[in-house]
Design a protein around this motif. Structure first.
Motif, PDB file in Angstrom:
ATOM      1  N   TYR A 154       0.842  -1.275   0.189  1.00 54.65           N
ATOM      2  CA  TYR A 154       0.101  -0.094   0.091  1.00 54.65           C
ATOM      3  C   TYR A 154       1.000   1.281   0.021  1.00 54.65           C
ATOM      4  O   TYR A 154       0.610   2.237  -0.825  1.00 54.65           O
ATOM      5  CB  TYR A 154      -0.987  -0.085   1.135  1.00 54.65           C
ATOM      6  N   ALA A 155       1.886   1.284   0.881  1.00 56.28           N
ATOM      7  CA  ALA A 155       2.718   2.649   1.002  1.00 56.28           C
ATOM      8  C   ALA A 155       3.554   2.872  -0.580  1.00 56.28           C
ATOM      9  O   ALA A 155       3.549   3.585  -1.124  1.00 56.28           O
ATOM     10  CB  ALA A 155       3.801   2.364   1.917  1.00 56.28           C
ATOM     11  N   ASP A 156       4.050   1.498  -1.090  1.00 57.11           N
ATOM     12  CA  ASP A 156       4.578   1.610  -2.268  1.00 57.11           C
ATOM     13  C   ASP A 156       3.930   2.096  -3.500  1.00 57.11           C
ATOM     14  O   ASP A 156       4.234   2.745  -4.348  1.00 57.11           O
ATOM     15  CB  ASP A 156       5.470   0.500  -2.619  1.00 57.11           C
ATOM     16  N   ALA A 157       2.499   1.521  -3.447  1.00 56.04           N
ATOM     17  CA  ALA A 157       1.952   2.009  -4.525  1.00 56.04           C
ATOM     18  C   ALA A 157       1.055   3.286  -4.490  1.00 56.04           C
ATOM     19  O   ALA A 157       0.673   4.125  -5.434  1.00 56.04           O
ATOM     20  CB  ALA A 157       0.725   1.011  -4.748  1.00 56.04           C
ATOM     21  N   GLN A 158       0.768   3.750  -3.081  1.00 55.89           N
ATOM     22  CA  GLN A 158      -0.165   5.008  -3.000  1.00 55.89           C
ATOM     23  C   GLN A 158       0.538   5.946  -2.114  1.00 55.89           C
ATOM     24  O   GLN A 158       0.307   7.355  -2.389  1.00 55.89           O
ATOM     25  CB  GLN A 158      -1.114   4.684  -2.089  1.00 55.89           C
ATOM     26  N   LEU A 159       1.363   5.880  -1.244  1.00 62.42           N
ATOM     27  CA  LEU A 159       1.749   7.011  -0.317  1.00 62.42           C
ATOM     28  C   LEU A 159       3.167   7.438  -0.846  1.00 62.42           C
ATOM     29  O   LEU A 159       3.403   8.554  -0.923  1.00 62.42           O
ATOM     30  CB  LEU A 159       2.065   6.188   1.114  1.00 62.42           C
ATOM     31  N   ILE A 160       4.159   6.520  -1.071  1.00 60.62           N
ATOM     32  CA  ILE A 160       5.371   7.055  -1.581  1.00 60.62           C
ATOM     33  C   ILE A 160       5.161   7.760  -3.066  1.00 60.62           C
ATOM     34  O   ILE A 160       5.606   9.081  -3.215  1.00 60.62           O
ATOM     35  CB  ILE A 160       6.500   5.681  -1.911  1.00 60.62           C
ATOM     36  N   PRO A 161       4.600   7.429  -3.756  1.00 65.93           N
ATOM     37  CA  PRO A 161       4.136   8.242  -5.193  1.00 65.93           C
ATOM     38  C   PRO A 161       3.716   9.527  -4.913  1.00 65.93           C
ATOM     39  O   PRO A 161       4.041  10.556  -5.577  1.00 65.93           O
ATOM     40  CB  PRO A 161       3.276   7.372  -6.062  1.00 65.93           C
ATOM     41  N   VAL A 162       2.686   9.676  -3.951  1.00 67.41           N
ATOM     42  CA  VAL A 162       1.981  10.967  -3.675  1.00 67.41           C
ATOM     43  C   VAL A 162       3.224  11.911  -3.121  1.00 67.41           C
ATOM     44  O   VAL A 162       2.796  13.225  -3.192  1.00 67.41           O
ATOM     45  CB  VAL A 162       0.738  10.915  -3.041  1.00 67.41           C
ATOM     46  N   LEU A 163       3.939  11.391  -2.357  1.00 69.96           N
ATOM     47  CA  LEU A 163       4.800  12.160  -1.872  1.00 69.96           C
ATOM     48  C   LEU A 163       6.041  12.765  -2.951  1.00 69.96           C
ATOM     49  O   LEU A 163       6.478  13.803  -3.005  1.00 69.96           O
ATOM     50  CB  LEU A 163       5.880  11.609  -0.793  1.00 69.96           C
ATOM     51  N   GLN A 164       6.141  11.854  -3.943  1.00 67.07           N
ATOM     52  CA  GLN A 164       6.930  12.099  -4.867  1.00 67.07           C
ATOM     53  C   GLN A 164       6.435  13.397  -5.637  1.00 67.07           C
ATOM     54  O   GLN A 164       7.329  14.318  -6.260  1.00 67.07           O
ATOM     55  CB  GLN A 164       7.365  10.923  -5.811  1.00 67.07           C
ATOM     56  N   VAL A 165       5.138  13.210  -6.046  1.00 67.82           N
ATOM     57  CA  VAL A 165       4.697  13.947  -6.813  1.00 67.82           C
ATOM     58  C   VAL A 165       4.411  15.612  -6.189  1.00 67.82           C
ATOM     59  O   VAL A 165       4.721  16.524  -6.944  1.00 67.82           O
ATOM     60  CB  VAL A 165       3.240  13.471  -7.349  1.00 67.82           C
ATOM     61  N   HIS A 166       4.027  15.727  -4.849  1.00 73.06           N
ATOM     62  CA  HIS A 166       3.627  16.695  -4.378  1.00 73.06           C
ATOM     63  C   HIS A 166       4.930  17.344  -3.626  1.00 73.06           C
ATOM     64  O   HIS A 166       4.717  18.715  -3.528  1.00 73.06           O
ATOM     65  CB  HIS A 166       2.362  16.814  -3.686  1.00 73.06           C
ATOM     66  N   GLY A 167       5.650  17.002  -3.197  1.00 70.99           N
ATOM     67  CA  GLY A 167       6.907  17.460  -2.710  1.00 70.99           C
ATOM     68  C   GLY A 167       6.529  18.002  -1.039  1.00 70.99           C
ATOM     69  O   GLY A 167       7.290  18.772  -0.792  1.00 70.99           O
ATOM     70  N   LYS A 168       5.455  17.663  -0.672  1.00 72.57           N
ATOM     71  CA  LYS A 168       5.110  18.151   0.507  1.00 72.57           C
ATOM     72  C   LYS A 168       4.687  17.250   1.592  1.00 72.57           C
ATOM     73  O   LYS A 168       4.376  16.020   1.082  1.00 72.57           O
ATOM     74  CB  LYS A 168       3.827  18.993   0.336  1.00 72.57           C
ATOM     75  N   PHE A 169       4.555  17.451   2.720  1.00 74.12           N
ATOM     76  CA  PHE A 169       4.125  16.498   4.083  1.00 74.12           C
ATOM     77  C   PHE A 169       2.910  16.804   4.492  1.00 74.12           C
ATOM     78  O   PHE A 169       2.274  18.084   4.514  1.00 74.12           O
ATOM     79  CB  PHE A 169       5.420  16.579   4.794  1.00 74.12           C
ATOM     80  N   VAL A 170       2.338  15.933   5.531  1.00 75.54           N
ATOM     81  CA  VAL A 170       1.320  16.003   6.234  1.00 75.54           C
ATOM     82  C   VAL A 170       1.425  15.487   7.534  1.00 75.54           C
ATOM     83  O   VAL A 170       1.903  14.125   7.844  1.00 75.54           O
ATOM     84  CB  VAL A 170      -0.034  15.189   5.747  1.00 75.54           C
ATOM     85  N   ASP A 171       1.206  16.091   8.621  1.00 73.56           N
ATOM     86  CA  ASP A 171       1.574  15.522   9.992  1.00 73.56           C
ATOM     87  C   ASP A 171       0.705  14.758  10.324  1.00 73.56           C
ATOM     88  O   ASP A 171      -0.799  15.132  10.175  1.00 73.56           O
ATOM     89  CB  ASP A 171       1.965  16.796  10.909  1.00 73.56           C
ATOM     90  N   GLN A 172       0.740  13.722  11.148  1.00 73.92           N
ATOM     91  CA  GLN A 172      -0.087  13.005  11.719  1.00 73.92           C
ATOM     92  C   GLN A 172      -1.202  13.675  12.674  1.00 73.92           C
ATOM     93  O   GLN A 172      -2.482  13.344  12.666  1.00 73.92           O
ATOM     94  CB  GLN A 172       0.413  11.871  12.731  1.00 73.92           C
ATOM     95  N   GLU A 173      -0.547  14.569  13.392  1.00 74.57           N
ATOM     96  CA  GLU A 173      -1.814  15.453  14.240  1.00 74.57           C
ATOM     97  C   GLU A 173      -2.701  16.033  13.780  1.00 74.57           C
ATOM     98  O   GLU A 173      -3.827  16.433  14.545  1.00 74.57           O
ATOM     99  CB  GLU A 173      -0.918  16.086  15.117  1.00 74.57           C
ATOM    100  N   GLN A 174      -2.699  16.388  12.459  1.00 74.87           N
ATOM    101  CA  GLN A 174      -3.705  17.221  11.693  1.00 74.87           C
ATOM    102  C   GLN A 174      -4.764  16.320  11.309  1.00 74.87           C
ATOM    103  O   GLN A 174      -5.922  16.863  11.068  1.00 74.87           O
ATOM    104  CB  GLN A 174      -2.727  17.528  10.146  1.00 74.87           C
ATOM    105  N   ILE A 175      -4.755  15.039  11.651  1.00 75.32           N
ATOM    106  CA  ILE A 175      -5.922  13.962  11.150  1.00 75.32           C
ATOM    107  C   ILE A 175      -6.723  13.864  12.534  1.00 75.32           C
ATOM    108  O   ILE A 175      -6.093  13.403  13.549  1.00 75.32           O
ATOM    109  CB  ILE A 175      -5.472  12.781  10.566  1.00 75.32           C
ATOM    110  N   TYR A 176      -7.931  13.894  12.481  1.00 68.76           N
ATOM    111  CA  TYR A 176      -8.899  13.663  13.777  1.00 68.76           C
ATOM    112  C   TYR A 176      -9.736  12.424  13.170  1.00 68.76           C
ATOM    113  O   TYR A 176     -10.419  12.364  12.153  1.00 68.76           O
ATOM    114  CB  TYR A 176      -9.731  14.634  13.797  1.00 68.76           C
ATOM    115  N   LEU A 177      -9.860  11.365  14.050  1.00 67.20           N
ATOM    116  CA  LEU A 177     -10.823  10.130  13.740  1.00 67.20           C
ATOM    117  C   LEU A 177     -11.622  10.348  14.876  1.00 67.20           C
ATOM    118  O   LEU A 177     -11.181  10.337  16.033  1.00 67.20           O
ATOM    119  CB  LEU A 177      -9.666   9.095  13.303  1.00 67.20           C
TER     120      LEU A 177
END
Length: 365
Positions: A342-365
């Motif tokens: 999942y990380a190799d197909a979905q997460l790493i590519p989106v990091l490569q494309v956008h060049g930005k990050f999201v902190d975990q604390e930003q997400i509320y569940l």
């Protein structure tokens, strides 16, 4: 003489106590051996004879220095009085590097065989407020602690004036001094904070950040239903000792289930005898992906937690992520593969494309 001092400096860099003798010839003393007249050669050779008489240099064979043409006898020269030779060419003692000073301190002060000294010399200990000779003196006390039930950092504290981290990553030094194959003192146990659902669980979720862990233990979200929650800060979750009873200290949350059966079941899984699925949720950045990859060395079936990361991926795709510089993360190195599908197909590519990050604390569940 400058050449001879060069050889002395080179010997010190190699950790050798003495420089090798120098064979005289056109390469090492061109002024003499390339001189056109014999009188020039004899004059220069006479100067070397004087230096030998003063005790600054030693010449072999001995007869060469007594002959006007001894330079023709394939002589070799060795420094006999280093201080005078250095003074003559205005080159005082070379400033030695920390590894050189450490080798010298070990050679002169450590109690042990040459083999032990050679092994210990590979682990330079450079403490700003202590001479290396003092450090070596304390290492000589290490055998007196052998056999005691101490952690590695406790040993360090006892030896080095209360400083507990001196021996971190220096287990080879300890083993060499004690003459054993492996360091007998274990590292400090990893402390894990664990929340167990009172009704039981079907999976284990490692959470990177403390605030997100605390929020998850209080959350009523169905996303956390049936999950045991574990606070795993940074890379410590990747340590192999995490999966051994001696390498891990467990602290169970009072608001969760604390029955003996629940704890026993969790520890059976943690120490390698259970098959409960495990997940990781951390920041959506390169460091988070590296933690995931590293933890998979201890938990081979570990995968990125999709309920959390899918929301973070949306944030990133909507342009709401932050630049690495904005969060002082510009030093993070990209990762091509984390080992999780999942990380190799979905997460790493989106990091490569956008060049930005999201902190975990930003997400509320």
């Amino acid at each position: 003489m400058n050449l001879l001092v060069d050889r002395l400096d080179s010997a010190e860099k190699r950790g050798s106590a003495n420089a090798q003798s120098v064979a005289l010839g056109e390469r090492t003393w061109p002024a003499l051996y390339k001189a056109q007249r014999e009188s020039e050669k004899e004059e220069l050779w006479g100067y070397l004879g004087e230096l030998a008489k003063w005790g600054w240099l030693a010449v072999k064979p001995d007869a060469a220095v007594r002959s006007q043409s001894g330079y023709a006898n394939s002589p070799r020269v060795t420094v006999a009085n280093e201080a005078e030779v250095r003074r003559a060419v205005s080159r005082g003692e070379r400033i030695k590097s920390a590894p050189e000073r450490w080798r010298a301190a070990v050679r002169e002060g450590l109690q042990g065989s040459d083999e032990v000294k050679a092994a210990v010399s590979e682990f330079c200990v450079d403490m700003p407020d202590r001479a290396m000779s003092e450090v070596v003196e304390r290492l000589n006390e290490l055998p007196s602690l052998a056999g005691k039930p101490l952690l590695l950092r406790e040993v360090s504290s006892q030896l080095f004036w209360g400083m507990s981290k001196v021996l971190d990553k220096r287990q080879g030094l300890v083993a060499a001094i004690l003459g054993v194959d492996e360091c007998p003192f274990p590292e400090s146990p990893i402390q894990l904070q664990v929340f167990l659902p009172p009704a039981g669980y079907r999976g284990v979720l490692f959470i990177e950040n403390l605030m997100s862990f605390e929020r998850a233990t209080r959350s009523m979200s169905s996303a956390f239903e049936g999950l045991a929650l574990v606070y795993a800060s940074g890379f410590k979750g990747s340590a192999q000792r995490l999966r051994t009873p001696d390498g891990c200290s467990l602290y169970y949350a009072a608001r969760g289930g604390i029955s003996q059966d629940l704890r026993d079941g969790f520890e059976v899984w943690l120490f390698g005898k259970g098959s409960t699925p495990a997940f990781f949720w951390g920041d959506l950045d390169w460091s988070g992906m590296r933690i995931l990859s590293a933890m998979r060395t201890s938990f081979p079936s570990l995968t990125a937690w999709e309920p959390g990361y899918s929301l973070m991926r949306v944030v990133l795709e909507e342009g709401k992520g932050h630049s690495p510089e904005a969060a002082d993360k510009q030093g993070q190195k990209p990762l091509e593969i984390a080992g999780c599908a999942y990380a190799d197909a979905q997460l790493i590519p989106v990091l490569q494309v956008h060049g930005k990050f999201v902190d975990q604390e930003q997400i509320y569940l």
